[in-house]
Design an enzyme around this catalytic site. Structure first.
Site, PDB file in Angstrom:
ATOM      1  N   GLY A  67       7.231   6.434 -12.246  1.00  0.00           N
ATOM      2  CA  GLY A  67       6.263   7.266 -11.533  1.00  0.00           C
ATOM      3  C   GLY A  67       5.047   6.455 -11.174  1.00  0.00           C
ATOM      4  N   ALA A 102       7.313   0.477 -16.795  1.00  0.00           N
ATOM      5  CA  ALA A 102       6.041   0.881 -16.185  1.00  0.00           C
ATOM      6  C   ALA A 102       4.875   0.546 -17.114  1.00  0.00           C
ATOM      7  CB  ALA A 102       6.065   2.361 -15.808  1.00  0.00           C
ATOM      8  N   GLY A 136       8.724  10.588  -6.262  1.00  0.00           N
ATOM      9  CA  GLY A 136       8.315   9.177  -6.237  1.00  0.00           C
ATOM     10  C   GLY A 136       8.901   8.380  -7.383  1.00  0.00           C
ATOM     11  N   GLU A 186      13.122   3.836  -6.155  1.00  0.00           N
ATOM     12  CA  GLU A 186      12.744   2.783  -5.212  1.00  0.00           C
ATOM     13  C   GLU A 186      12.884   3.402  -3.827  1.00  0.00           C
ATOM     14  OE1 GLU A 186      11.906  -0.487  -6.125  1.00  0.00           O
ATOM     15  OE2 GLU A 186      11.958   0.281  -8.174  1.00  0.00           O
ATOM     16  N   LEU A 236       4.405   1.210 -20.239  1.00  0.00           N
ATOM     17  CA  LEU A 236       4.671   1.024 -21.686  1.00  0.00           C
ATOM     18  C   LEU A 236       4.422  -0.429 -22.087  1.00  0.00           C
ATOM     19  CD1 LEU A 236       8.013   3.006 -22.175  1.00  0.00           C
ATOM     20  CD2 LEU A 236       5.671   3.774 -22.591  1.00  0.00           C
ATOM     21  N   LYS A 248      15.396  -5.887 -14.533  1.00  0.00           N
ATOM     22  CA  LYS A 248      14.582  -5.777 -15.751  1.00  0.00           C
ATOM     23  C   LYS A 248      15.267  -6.492 -16.906  1.00  0.00           C
ATOM     24  CE  LYS A 248      12.580  -1.374 -14.362  1.00  0.00           C
ATOM     25  NZ  LYS A 248      12.891   0.051 -14.263  1.00  0.00           N
ATOM     26  N   ASP A 257      18.153  -2.405 -10.207  1.00  0.00           N
ATOM     27  CA  ASP A 257      16.799  -2.326 -10.748  1.00  0.00           C
ATOM     28  C   ASP A 257      16.813  -2.590 -12.265  1.00  0.00           C
ATOM     29  OD1 ASP A 257      13.947  -1.565 -10.536  1.00  0.00           O
ATOM     30  OD2 ASP A 257      14.607   0.085 -11.832  1.00  0.00           O
ATOM     31  N   VAL A 261       0.862  -1.187   0.000  1.00  0.00           N
ATOM     32  CA  VAL A 261       0.000   0.000   0.000  1.00  0.00           C
ATOM     33  C   VAL A 261       0.896   1.234   0.000  1.00  0.00           C
ATOM     34  CG1 VAL A 261      -2.113   0.976   0.977  1.00  0.00           C
ATOM     35  CG2 VAL A 261      -1.543  -1.392   1.456  1.00  0.00           C
ATOM     36  N   LYS A 284       9.584  -6.450  -9.390  1.00  0.00           N
ATOM     37  CA  LYS A 284      10.509  -7.139 -10.297  1.00  0.00           C
ATOM     38  C   LYS A 284      11.206  -8.313  -9.637  1.00  0.00           C
ATOM     39  CE  LYS A 284      11.805  -2.906 -10.749  1.00  0.00           C
ATOM     40  NZ  LYS A 284      10.724  -1.951 -10.890  1.00  0.00           N
TER      41      LYS A 284
END
Ligand code: ADP
Ligand code: ASP
Ligand code: MG
Length: 844
Positions: A826, A641, A694, A697, A643, A712, A708, A498, A609
């Site tokens: 974002g 994100a 934001g 991470e 895309l 990916k 990160d 959350v 991820k």
């Protein structure tokens, strides 16, 4: 002699018996709806049985009580209220002014008669069972008249049929049982001719006639019995009981919210359930159908397209030894003890007959194996009568001290579980008892029906709800029927995480424009979870989101439970959910929770991820688990994100293309940071800016370390068949060694120490006419991520801010690779991407 034709062959047209329950007939709109259902064209002829309008029987009982107490004013007031209510319904169903006026005059007369009757009782201050029944039958008579008037107003041929002459009974006031043979004869004489003339007969339920022609009631809920008696006599093709519930459920849904519709029950199971107090059916409603094969359907009045429950001779759902349970409250436990019972035959029989003569119904009887005592349950208000009756019956034994005495304990409830499969599966009783003891419920007495179709226990009344839930859970009744209540129109989401993305998603969900909107049933964080099987309300969600934003932990919030994410998911997954989906928007190690979700047959949507970049064996075993459970794993937002990266990849492969290499900038965070520094801003300031928006991470070193991007890259490479692990990915970290292990706050305090080194790097690149980009490069053989100085002419050089770019080089797109560019970081774009995945799982 000509061969006898089977009875059913003489039936010319199929007959449907409809019963409209009181709870459903609330107002004029409901009566109109019932009329629609009766008139809905079908090849069969419809015979209609109606209950009194909702609450009317209770209101008539109140009139009776006021009258008995001699309170004439109360009688007048109550009668006036009932009169007004019926007049309102009449006005709401009849459009024609003349017809309406006539009907209203009939109502005036009927209520005048009721008032006179009430006054009569009030002056005598005595209410015999006979008079009480005479008063109560008015509810059904009135509603049947209203339905007939409504049908006539729609130009249908309909006729009111008086039940006193049709349903012949044994004449027991307050609880008569039909004389089936006599009723058969009346039905042949009275109903068959109407049906031949294509007239729609409407019969007040709950009402019958005594042998000498007086009116009598069949006991509370008796319209069900009227319907089954008529269905039997007519050899109807089916009997439909239209009720305010979606069907016959595993238990009373008011008691256990996870109660489910049982799609089919055997008649014996349903009969037992009714007998043991499931309020949904009159206790004796199924007795008339013991020898005829007329199926009964319990269906939702509010949704005539739903199938409801079929009660028939079939035996299905055999995996469930227990199919349903019922609770009866307000019981008194009567115990008869004494040594004299040892070996003396007939004590039980005498106990029963004494109570029967006193008109007390026994809901349960249990004899201790020592034969030292007999316990039985009777309605609490009859506890004292039961004691008196037994004391009279056993006066001799008591005087000789062969019996020690009678004990009456009030405040009890009985809980019965029912299922045909119980006879064949050992250990049902012990499972039931263990689940009750685990729930802290004390069992006062136990009884097993001789049919082995049920086991009943006596418990303290305040334990009833806890007990019902425990037993319901133990036998997994929340899973019965596979689909459950809301299969078609719901998609239940359990949100794991959350944080920024999770809260953004919560904000977006109410604006979804779909027939089926996803329902959030649970929120899970590191501390624990909150869960509401019916869905958390918008208000609850807003409150939780707000509390999370200010750093709260779910476990400590209202309705919160402690537990790991995996425990939370397993707990939630054990409930009846509709198309459940686990949405992982955390950045943690969530594999155990995801596995628990798959085992509970949930689909998975992840923005996280980590699960798919975990060691290869784990990812392979996760995918295998998902395949066996038929769970879908959607993870569009793990790269780029919102895309369409995964989507494009899948489309390329599905159409027979082969992806040879994927390159790109997939860190919106690093993209933003590098373009900001490129503009001449210090590193520290640029990073803080990225954090406050934001874009990073929670620990920005996860971005700066290249991990990160490496994750990916690994996810993408694995799609292409890369067989390696994270250790096989070449990663260039942007965090100098000295800063890697320090606590986050210390790291954040020391950011400006790195500003000079960054400024130098950029100056060197600029000198060569290049820009710095953090680039991933993946092929089935090799995966690298790191800082590259790219020429200004390169497409990656043109990226701005958080934009991502993914370049697919494939067999088809070889000379000119396929390029996808757009915002790739974002909370808003990520949450939108997650929502898109969720909607893919949502029925349209
Ligand atoms: P009717 O309107 O036909 O008289 P009832 O009110 O007698 O219907 O029966 C429906 C009610 O029975 C429901 O509102 C429900 O609360 C209660 N009920 C108790 N046990 C069950 C069960 N196992 N399945 C469905 N409903 C049940
Ligand atoms: N009206 C009666 C009752 O409330 C009978 C019925 O509804 O079946 O019990
Ligand atoms: Mg009822």
């Amino acid at each position: 002699m000509p061969p006898l034709r089977p009875r059913s062959a003489s039936r010319s047209v199929a007959i449907d018996v409809f019963k409209f329950g009181g709870a459903s007939l609330a107002d004029a709109a409901a009566v109109r709806h019932a009329i629609e259902l009766i008139l809905d064209p079908r090849p069969s002829r419809v015979v209609t049985v109606v209950s009194a309008l909702a609450g009317v029987t209770d209101a008539l009982l109140a009139v009776a009580e006021s009258a008995r107490a001699g309170d004439v004013d109360a009688v007048d007031e109550q009668v006036t209220r009932l009169h007004r209510r019926h007049a309102q319904v009449a006005a709401g169903i009849i459009g024609n002014a003349r017809v309406r006026a006539r009907l209203l005059r009939e109502l005036d007369e009927a209520f005048e008669e009721l008032r006179t009757l009430g006054h009569g009782v009030a002056s005598l201050r005595e209410l015999t069972p006979r008079t009480k029944d005479f008063l109560l039958v008015r509810g059904e008579q009135l509603s049947a008249r209203l339905v007939v008037a409504g049908l006539l107003a729609r130009s249908a041929k309909a006729e009111y049929v008086e039940a006193a002459t049709l349903i012949r009974t044994d004449g027991v006031f307050g609880g008569a049982f039909p004389d089936l043979a006599a009723t058969d004869r009346e039905v042949r004489a009275q109903l068959r001719p109407l049906l031949k003339k294509r007239v729609l007969p409407v019969i007040p339920g709950f009402v019958g006639g005594t042998p000498d022609g007086a009116l009598v009631t069949l006991g509370r809920g008796g319209s069900d019995l009227t319907a089954t008696v008529l269905g039997r006599s007519l050899r109807a093709q089916r009997i439909t009981l239209w009720k305010d519930v979606p069907g016959l459920m595993t238990t009373d849904p008011r008691l256990v919210p996870t109660a489910r519709i049982v799609p089919q029950l055997n008649v014996r199971e349903a009969a037992e359930l009714a007998y043991y107090g499931a309020k949904v059916l009159h206790p004796r409603a199924l007795i008339p159908l013991a020898r005829v094969r007329v199926p009964v359907f319990v269906r939702p009045f509010a949704d005539p397209t739903a199938p409801g429950t079929e009660i028939s001779v079939r035996h299905t759902l055999t995996r469930y030894p227990v199919k349903a349970l019922s609770i009866v409250r307000s019981q008194a436990l009567v115990t008869v003890t004494g040594n004299g019972m040892l070996g003396v035959p007939g004590i039980a029989a005498r106990t029963f007959s004494a109570l029967q003569q006193a008109g007390i119904s026994v809901t349960l009887i249990s004899q201790a194996s020592s034969e030292h005592s007999i316990c039985l349950c009777v309605p609490a208000e009859r506890g004292a009568d039961a004691r008196a009756a037994l004391e009279t019956a056993f006066a001799l034994e008591l005087s000789r001290r062969e019996l020690e005495g009678m004990d009456v304990q009030r405040g009890m409830a009985t809980l019965a579980v029912v299922g045909l499969g119980m006879a064949g599966s050992p250990g049902i009783a012990s499972r039931m008892f263990t689940s009750l003891s685990k729930a802290g419920v004390n069992i006062v007495a136990i009884a097993q029906g001789s049919s082995e179709l049920n086991i009943s226990v006596v418990i303290a009344e305040p334990d009833a709800e806890v007990a019902a839930r425990a037993v319901h859970d133990e036998f997994q009744l929340d899973k019965i029927g596979g689909g459950g209540l809301r299969e078609d129109d719901r998609l239940d989401v359990v949100l794991l995480g959350v944080g920024l993305i999770g809260r953004e998603l919560l904000r977006m969900l109410p604006r979804v424009r779909r027939r089926v909107k996803p329902t959030i049933v649970g929120l899970v964080d590191r501390s624990g979870f909150v869960f509401e099987p019916d869905g958390l309300t918008a208000r609850q969600l807003a409150a939780y989101a707000k509390a999370k934003e200010s750093g709260g932990a779910l476990a400590a919030m209202r309705g919160g439970h402690k537990g790991t994410a995996a425990e939370a998911v397993a707990y939630i997954g054990a409930h009846a959910l509709a198309r459940p989906v686990l949405v992982d928007v955390t950045a943690h190690e969530t594999l155990p929770a995801i596995r628990a979700a798959i085992v509970a047959n949930m689909d998975i949507v992840m923005a996280n991820k980590r699960p798919l970049s975990a060691p290869r064996v784990e990812v392979e075993s996760l995918r295998a688990l998902a395949a066996t459970h038929g769970s879908r794993l959607l993870h569009e937002t793990t790269v780029g994100a919102g895309l369409p990266v995964m989507d494009s990849y899948a489309k390329l492969v599905e159409t027979g293309d082969k992806v040879l290499r994927i390159e790109g900038c997939t860190s919106g965070t690093l993209g933003f940071l590098l373009t900001e520094i490129g503009k001449g801003r210090p590193f520290s300031e640029s990073l803080r800016d990225a954090m406050s928006r934001g874009f990073t991470e929670p620990d920005p070193r996860d971005d700066l370390s290249g991990m990160d991007v490496a994750r990916k890259a690994l996810i993408l490479a694995r799609l292409m068949g890369f067989g390696g692990d994270m250790k096989d990915v070449t990663v260039e970290s942007l965090v100098p060694a000295a800063y890697r292990r320090m606590p986050l706050p210390t790291f954040l305090m020391s950011l400006s120490q790195q500003d000079a080194a960054w400024a130098d790097r950029f100056a060197a690149a600029t000198k060569q006419g290049r820009v710095l980009r953090y680039v991933l490069n993946a092929s089935p053989k090799k995966v690298e991520v790191g800082l590259r100085a790219v020429p200004l002419t390169h497409p990656l050089a043109g990226l701005r801010g958080t934009d991502n770019q993914i370049v697919f080089t494939t067999r088809r797109y070889r000379e000119h690779p396929l390029v996808i560019t757009g915002p790739g970081a974002g909370p808003a774009v990520t949450a939108a991407g997650v929502l898109n995945d969720i909607l893919q799982l949502t029925p349209s």
